[in-house]
Design a protein around this motif. Structure first.
Motif, short mmCIF file in Angstrom:
data_model
loop_
_atom_site.label_atom_id
_atom_site.label_comp_id
_atom_site.label_asym_id
_atom_site.label_seq_id
_atom_site.Cartn_x
_atom_site.Cartn_y
_atom_site.Cartn_z
N SER A 209 -2.81 1.32 -5.25
CA SER A 209 -1.55 0.82 -4.78
C SER A 209 -1.75 0.43 -3.22
O SER A 209 -1.26 -0.50 -2.61
N LEU A 210 -2.60 1.33 -2.58
CA LEU A 210 -2.94 0.98 -1.37
C LEU A 210 -3.84 -0.22 -1.09
O LEU A 210 -3.64 -1.06 -0.15
N GLU A 211 -4.65 -0.38 -1.93
CA GLU A 211 -5.43 -1.79 -2.06
C GLU A 211 -4.44 -3.02 -2.22
O GLU A 211 -4.54 -4.14 -1.71
N SER A 212 -3.35 -2.92 -3.06
CA SER A 212 -2.44 -3.94 -3.32
C SER A 212 -1.64 -4.10 -2.01
O SER A 212 -1.10 -5.21 -1.64
N LEU A 213 -1.12 -3.20 -1.42
CA LEU A 213 -0.49 -3.29 -0.04
C LEU A 213 -1.43 -4.03 0.88
O LEU A 213 -0.94 -5.00 1.71
N ARG A 214 -2.65 -3.51 0.99
CA ARG A 214 -3.43 -4.32 1.89
C ARG A 214 -3.92 -5.86 1.75
O ARG A 214 -3.69 -6.58 2.48
N ARG A 215 -3.65 -6.00 0.34
CA ARG A 215 -3.73 -7.42 0.05
C ARG A 215 -2.31 -8.34 0.40
O ARG A 215 -2.63 -9.38 0.76
N ALA A 216 -1.37 -7.46 0.27
CA ALA A 216 -0.19 -8.16 0.77
C ALA A 216 -0.19 -8.44 2.28
O ALA A 216 0.35 -9.57 2.79
N LEU A 217 -0.62 -7.41 3.07
CA LEU A 217 -0.72 -7.71 4.44
C LEU A 217 -1.77 -8.94 4.80
O LEU A 217 -1.54 -9.69 5.76
N VAL A 218 -2.73 -9.02 4.02
CA VAL A 218 -3.79 -10.08 4.29
C VAL A 218 -3.05 -11.50 4.04
O VAL A 218 -3.23 -12.62 4.84
N ARG A 219 -2.25 -11.46 2.77
CA ARG A 219 -1.29 -12.95 2.61
C ARG A 219 -0.39 -13.26 3.86
O ARG A 219 -0.35 -14.30 4.24
N PHE A 220 0.21 -12.05 4.23
CA PHE A 220 1.16 -12.06 5.42
C PHE A 220 0.38 -12.60 6.72
O PHE A 220 0.86 -13.77 7.34
N ARG A 221 -0.77 -12.23 7.05
CA ARG A 221 -1.58 -12.76 8.21
C ARG A 221 -1.92 -14.33 7.90
O ARG A 221 -1.84 -15.11 8.68
N GLY A 222 -2.26 -14.65 6.51
CA GLY A 222 -2.45 -15.93 6.22
C GLY A 222 -1.35 -17.04 6.37
O GLY A 222 -1.73 -18.19 6.52
N ARG A 223 -0.24 -16.27 6.52
CA ARG A 223 0.90 -17.33 6.86
C ARG A 223 1.25 -17.54 8.29
O ARG A 223 2.22 -17.90 8.69
N GLY A 224 0.24 -17.15 8.97
CA GLY A 224 0.10 -17.24 10.56
C GLY A 224 1.12 -16.33 11.32
O GLY A 224 1.10 -16.42 12.53
N LYS A 225 1.31 -14.99 10.66
CA LYS A 225 1.74 -14.06 11.39
C LYS A 225 0.83 -12.68 11.60
O LYS A 225 -0.27 -12.88 11.08
N ARG A 226 1.39 -12.00 12.76
CA ARG A 226 0.48 -11.07 13.12
C ARG A 226 0.74 -9.44 12.55
O ARG A 226 2.07 -9.29 12.39
N VAL A 227 -0.19 -8.82 12.28
CA VAL A 227 0.02 -7.54 11.90
C VAL A 227 -0.50 -6.29 12.79
O VAL A 227 -1.90 -6.52 13.07
N CYS A 228 0.36 -5.45 13.39
CA CYS A 228 -0.27 -4.47 14.59
C CYS A 228 0.15 -3.04 13.76
O CYS A 228 1.29 -2.99 13.35
N ALA A 229 -0.55 -2.28 14.09
CA ALA A 229 -0.47 -0.82 13.38
C ALA A 229 -0.64 0.10 14.50
O ALA A 229 -1.40 -0.04 15.26
N TYR A 230 0.29 1.00 14.45
CA TYR A 230 0.36 2.06 15.44
C TYR A 230 0.13 3.36 14.72
O TYR A 230 0.88 3.78 13.51
N LEU A 231 -0.75 4.24 15.08
CA LEU A 231 -1.20 5.33 14.65
C LEU A 231 -1.26 6.55 15.52
O LEU A 231 -2.43 6.97 16.02
#
Length: 554
Positions: free
Chosen positions: A93-115
């Motif tokens: 499931s985590l792998e699937s979420l990660r792929r979704a984030l990569v696709r999101f970035r591929g549409r020209g958007k940014r992803v920032c994570a706060y940990l």
């Protein structure tokens, strides 16, 4: 009827266009905070609004993808801020979420994570981001993977409970905790291999995203606990910053506006829908939980090795037959997340899958686990898609019973069993197997095992010898199963849907519709009902079940 639907769509889309036009003129944040939490099931349960309000279902990957799609469609929102809240999802499931984030970035958007804190699972997802920030004092628990198995044989001996079980294949370890005081070498070998496979995948994915050598990532994991400063020095995060500093630190040199999803989602444009174009769809059928006879159920409490959900053969078969009858459904994605279960339930569902696949394309998407009886069901589809971390295979059989005769005698209870003929006592927990009973059980299991192998050989185009080499109860990760020919591709749910569209010659954007999902009861199942369902499963003398510890790796 088609004209009426078209006119209704025109009217609704006109209203939606006016709404989107107005919303497009309102101020919009630069970034939207997206929370990731819970077990992340693949699909959202279809529940009435009142039920969803009374009993909030867990956040699903389907909903997260929709959130990302809506954010990506807004031209003035630059990206998301990813935060984690009690994430407990499996590695697939985590792998699937990660792929979704990569696709999101591929549409020209940014992803920032706060940990402010992170486990290895959370960091694995976060590593797909453009930037990772953590506050001073943050704790990054990047410890490796482990599997904890409690062996009960010594305790059972002290209690006077005799485990009489047989398994075909030295790697069929579902009942090893009851048979052994310590982990057998075969189980240790298989478990270690799975841990190393998953860990190698994690290290490679993080290294690729962060521009590091895999050895550097492994060194950090071997270190275990890292501070924010040490993680920054190792290039595992991009900056040390507190939450109130994020507007100035997400994009150096610019102050950005950040708002949570709950405040923003009503102001985001909604996509247009033309139902007249939804003539052909991809249907989705879910097989989640242990395979049992009857209807699907959700238990009020999780059972070790089984979980909370039971996939009933009648519920799933009804959905498969609905897909077969519905002319609008041109292909089916069978989402499987199950450790297996009853032999007869698995065989009945496998028959339905084979029947459907002769009429329409069927593509299986494997979740965190699709093993034993679940693999038996899945391998009748045209194509099998698994995540790299999916646990699958486990081609084998287990069976037997716990004998409580001595336990009861120690407590002053003498149970007398009168059976006619003698084989009537075969399933009784009060008497051990007689020699002829044991021979009968082992022979029955051997037949089930041979039937399992023959089914896999026929479905996967292999010889019996080739299947035997990858069977014997051995569990494989998805990526290793791909190399062995047990699955066809590594991917996520979206990849499986696209393969189904291609097989059915549907356009890339053809809609997806869930067909008769397993029910989530409005009122919780009573403990007595749940216990009865589990007892019914465990009383079966022969099971196609994967190893009990096939849950998440910690």
């Amino acid at each position: 009827m088609g004209l009426g639907v078209l006119l209704a769509d025109l009217f609704m889309n006109l209203l939606r266009a006016l709404r989107n036009l107005i919303l497009g003129r309102l101020p919009a944040p630069s970034y939207v905070v997206v929370e990731v939490r819970g077990p992340l099931p693949e699909r959202r349960p279809r529940l009435p609004s009142l039920v969803r309000w009374l009993r909030r279902p867990p956040l699903s990957l389907e909903e997260l993808r929709e959130q990302l799609d809506r954010v990506a469609s807004h031209p003035r929102i630059r990206g998301i801020v990813l935060v984690f809240r009690d994430l407990s999802a499996g590695w697939a499931s985590l792998e699937s979420l990660r792929r979704a984030l990569v696709r999101f970035r591929g549409r020209g958007k940014r992803v920032c994570a706060y940990l402010p804190t992170a486990t290895l699972a959370e960091y694995y997802v976060a590593s797909a981001a453009d930037r990772i920030l953590a506050p001073e004092g943050a704790e990054l628990w990047l410890v490796g993977l482990r599997r904890e198995v409690a062996f009960l044989r010594a305790a059972l001996d002290r209690l006077g409970i005799l485990p009489q079980f047989h398994h075909t294949g030295e790697y069929k370890t579902a009942l090893h905790p009851l048979l052994h005081e310590h982990m057998p070498p075969e189980q240790r070998e298989a478990t270690t291999t799975i841990l190393l496979d998953v860990l190698e995948h994690i290290c490679r994915a993080i290294a690729e995203s962060r521009g590091l050598a895999p050895e550097r990532v492994r060194e950090a994991i071997e270190r275990g606990l890292l501070s924010a400063q040490e993680a920054h020095a190792r290039n595992l995060i991009d900056a040390v910053a507190f939450e109130d500093e994020l507007p100035l630190r997400l994009e150096p040199g610019h102050r950005v506006r950040i708002e949570p999803w709950g405040r923003v989602h009503r102001r985001l444009p909604k996509p247009y829908r033309w139902r007249i174009l939804d003539r052909w769809t991809v249907g989705v059928v879910e097989v989640t939980g242990a395979l049992v006879l009857g209807e699907s159920q959700e238990l009020p409490f999780p059972i070790p090795g089984i979980g909370r959900r039971l996939a009933g053969h009648e519920t799933v078969s009804r959905a498969l037959r609905q897909a077969e009858r519905d002319r609008r459904v041109r292909a089916v994605v069978l989402h499987v997340d199950s450790p297996g279960g009853l032999v007869v339930a698995s065989a009945l569902l496998a028959r339905e899958v084979r029947r459907l696949s002769q009429r329409k394309p069927v593509v299986v998407h494997m979740g965190n686990v699709a093993a034993s009886g679940a693999y038996y069901v899945a391998c009748g589809a045209q194509q099998l898609v698994a995540a790299a971390a999916t646990l699958t295979g486990s081609i084998g059989v287990v069976g037997g019973k716990l004998v409580v005769e001595e336990f009861l005698q120690r407590h002053g209870v003498q149970v007398e069993v009168v059976a006619s003929p003698a084989t009537a006592a075969l399933p009784s927990p009060y008497v051990p197997y007689a020699d002829q009973d044991w021979a009968l059980l082992v022979g029955w299991m051997r037949q089930s095992y041979e039937r399992f192998k023959a089914h896999v050989a026929a479905c996967r185009g292999k010889s019996m010898e080739e299947v035997e080499a990858v069977a014997r109860g051995r569990v494989w990760t998805g990526i290793r199963a791909k190399s062995l020919g047990l699955v066809d591709a590594i991917g996520d749910f979206e990849d499986a849907v696209q393969r189904a569209r291609q097989l059915a010659r549907l356009p890339r954007g053809a809609p997806v519709r869930t067909l008769l999902p397993p029910p989530v009861p409005i009122l919780p199942v009573s403990p007595a009902q749940g216990l009865h369902a589990v007892v019914r499963l465990l009383k079966e003398p022969v099971l196609w079940m994967a190893p009990a510890p096939l849950g998440n790796f910690y």
